[in-house]
Design a protein around this motif. Structure first.
Motif, PDB file in Angstrom:
ATOM      1  N   SER A 222      -5.782 -10.183 -22.180  1.00 15.40           N
ATOM      2  CA  SER A 222      -7.081 -10.416 -22.804  1.00 15.40           C
ATOM      3  C   SER A 222      -8.175  -9.500 -22.269  1.00 15.40           C
ATOM      4  O   SER A 222      -9.187  -9.286 -22.933  1.00 15.40           O
ATOM      5  CB  SER A 222      -7.501 -11.885 -22.617  1.00 15.40           C
ATOM      6  OG  SER A 222      -6.561 -12.762 -23.168  1.00 15.40           O
ATOM      7  N   HIS A 226      -9.545  -8.055 -26.362  1.00 16.57           N
ATOM      8  CA  HIS A 226     -10.530  -9.131 -26.249  1.00 16.57           C
ATOM      9  C   HIS A 226     -10.295 -10.276 -27.235  1.00 16.57           C
ATOM     10  O   HIS A 226     -10.489 -11.445 -26.895  1.00 16.57           O
ATOM     11  CB  HIS A 226     -11.936  -8.560 -26.431  1.00 16.57           C
ATOM     12  CG  HIS A 226     -12.282  -7.497 -25.440  1.00 16.57           C
ATOM     13  ND1 HIS A 226     -12.191  -7.692 -24.083  1.00 16.57           N
ATOM     14  CD2 HIS A 226     -12.693  -6.209 -25.607  1.00 16.57           C
ATOM     15  CE1 HIS A 226     -12.542  -6.589 -23.440  1.00 16.57           C
ATOM     16  NE2 HIS A 226     -12.844  -5.664 -24.346  1.00 16.57           N
ATOM     17  N   ILE A 227      -9.868  -9.939 -28.447  1.00 17.04           N
ATOM     18  CA  ILE A 227      -9.663 -10.987 -29.454  1.00 17.04           C
ATOM     19  C   ILE A 227      -8.548 -11.944 -29.046  1.00 17.04           C
ATOM     20  O   ILE A 227      -8.504 -13.093 -29.482  1.00 17.04           O
ATOM     21  CB  ILE A 227      -9.358 -10.356 -30.834  1.00 17.04           C
ATOM     22  CG1 ILE A 227      -9.442 -11.431 -31.931  1.00 17.04           C
ATOM     23  CG2 ILE A 227      -7.996  -9.676 -30.833  1.00 17.04           C
ATOM     24  CD1 ILE A 227      -9.300 -10.869 -33.330  1.00 17.04           C
ATOM     25  N   VAL A 230      -9.779 -15.201 -27.545  1.00 15.28           N
ATOM     26  CA  VAL A 230     -10.248 -16.166 -28.548  1.00 15.28           C
ATOM     27  C   VAL A 230      -9.069 -16.868 -29.209  1.00 15.28           C
ATOM     28  O   VAL A 230      -9.068 -18.094 -29.392  1.00 15.28           O
ATOM     29  CB  VAL A 230     -11.109 -15.456 -29.618  1.00 15.28           C
ATOM     30  CG1 VAL A 230     -11.548 -16.443 -30.696  1.00 15.28           C
ATOM     31  CG2 VAL A 230     -12.309 -14.791 -28.978  1.00 15.28           C
TER      32      VAL A 230
END
Length: 407
Positions: A222, A226-227, A230
């Motif tokens: 992550s 980055h996604i 989530v």
């Protein structure tokens, strides 16, 4: 007909890569097969190097690897059992050492890395189906292992923890490559389907060590994707929501993740106490490579009712056998792998080798976490998996360096 020098080199190279492919497929299925192909790959690699008069490849890990190997050699001569230490060195340590270089040097281009990962994915798919089949029938169709764990799956592996370790490693590669820009959208659906299958199996192993390894690997991924953070936050919320619908054993493990009152946790407590006493007895040089089980009864509590066991903590066992110096040399291998790998991730372009390197780092990190609570590095199949993934990571790193030099 006398083979030319170039023909011998080519044949040995083909034997090496074919052996690695075979190991990737059979790794969760047959220890005898992967042992045989490992020896074949190492012999072919050595012949190739002798004929071509080439040195072993230069990698960021060479220095700590040779230091670690040297300490293991010294450990033989000061061991509490010379025979066991010698056998462990030649049958395990030296073989793992050579196998790493075979993998790191042979997987020297994008096509070979793609092939070995495809084989790993296909093998894991078969294993995932076996795991689901075992959940409903209490039997696995690959090895026909006897029913040992009624509430957990383990497929062709000996234990659920071993199966969980394998799954967490493979999932790291699936997740990383899912986010690579793919030319075929179908590939993303295949990755997603395989992830769901293996993630369900991972949950059904009910292995806290493997769950923690998966969590740490995902956190690492992550940082660069980055996604992903989530997505897995949503997945975590879904898991909490459906927890009442899960198997009672999974519910209990999730609810009491950090409460260690079960039989296996209590058993580990006894073993770790013995391992700590063993380490303290010779903290610098250890009791001898591979002699943990040999010395176990000297240090275990009198009321411990089981036979000799592994430490269920690879770091503690390493410290006990080859001392703090040996443990530090092994940790240095990991440290330099992460240092070199993270440096490349921050400086190189995000192409195929970049994602393979990222996945390798995440997989090794998760594996390293589970090593603190299990015996995985000391088993033939999962130990070979560690060195294979480390070799894949170093190969991807070298390929990235070559790509960067061309730009």
């Amino acid at each position: 007909m006398i083979l030319k020098k170039i023909d011998i080199i080519s044949i040995c190279d083909k034997v090496c890569i074919s052996s690695l492919y075979a190991i990737a497929f059979f790794l969760p299925i047959s220890k005898a097969i992967i042992e045989g192909f490992s020896i074949l790959a190492i012999i072919s690699y050595l012949i190739k190097k002798l004929v071509s008069s080439e040195d072993i490849p230069k990698t960021p890990l060479n220095q700590p690897l040779f230091i670690y190997l040297f300490i293991c050699i010294i450990s033989i001569f000061i061991s509490s059992n010379l025979k066991i230490s010698s056998r462990t060195f030649f049958n395990k340590t030296l073989q793992d050492f050579a196998f790493f270089f075979v993998a790191a040097d042979t997987l020297n281009n994008k096509r070979r890395l793609k092939n070995i990962l495809s084989i790993l994915f296909f093998s894991s798919f078969v294993l995932g189906i076996d795991g689901i089949y075992q959940y409903f029938t209490r039997k696995d169709f690959l090895r026909n292992r006897p029913v040992i764990f009624m509430d957990r799956i383990y497929a062709s592996f000996a234990t659920p923890n071993a199966f969980g370790c394998y799954l967490s490693v493979i999932i790291s590669f699936i997740v990383a490559l899912f986010f690579k820009k793919l030319t075929l959208k179908l590939s993303r659906f295949l990755y997603a389907g395989l992830f769901i299958l293996l993630f369900v199996c991972l949950m059904l192993t009910v292995s806290r060590g493997a769950w923690l390894a998966f969590f740490v690997s995902t956190l690492f991924l992550s940082i660069w994707i980055h996604i992903l953070g989530v997505i897995f936050l949503i997945l975590g919320i879904i898991l909490v929501a459906i927890q009442p619908l899960c198997h009672p054993f999974i519910q209990e493990r999730l609810a009491n993740f950090f409460i260690f009152t079960d039989t296996s946790s209590i058993d580990r407590k006894f073993i770790w106490q013995a391992g700590w006493k063993m380490f303290i007895s010779k903290p610098w040089i250890g009791i001898g490579l591979g002699t943990f089980m040999f010395n176990f009864k000297k240090f275990i509590a009198n009321d411990y009712k089981y036979s000799a066991a592994y430490a269920h903590n690879c770091y503690l066992q390493m410290a006990s056998e080859i001392g703090i110096i040996g443990l530090v040399s092994f940790l240095l291998i990991l440290a330099l792998f992460f240092y070199s790998g993270i440096k490349a991730l921050n400086t190189c372009e995000k192409k195929f080798n970049w994602y393979v390197l990222l996945a390798s780092l995440a997989a090794i990190l998760g594996y390293s976490v589970q090593m603190a609570v299990d015996t995985i590095l000391y088993s033939l199949d999962l130990g070979m998996l560690f060195w294979l993934v480390l070799g894949i990571g170093v190969a991807a790193l070298k390929n990235l360096e070559v790509d960067s030099a061309r730009v």
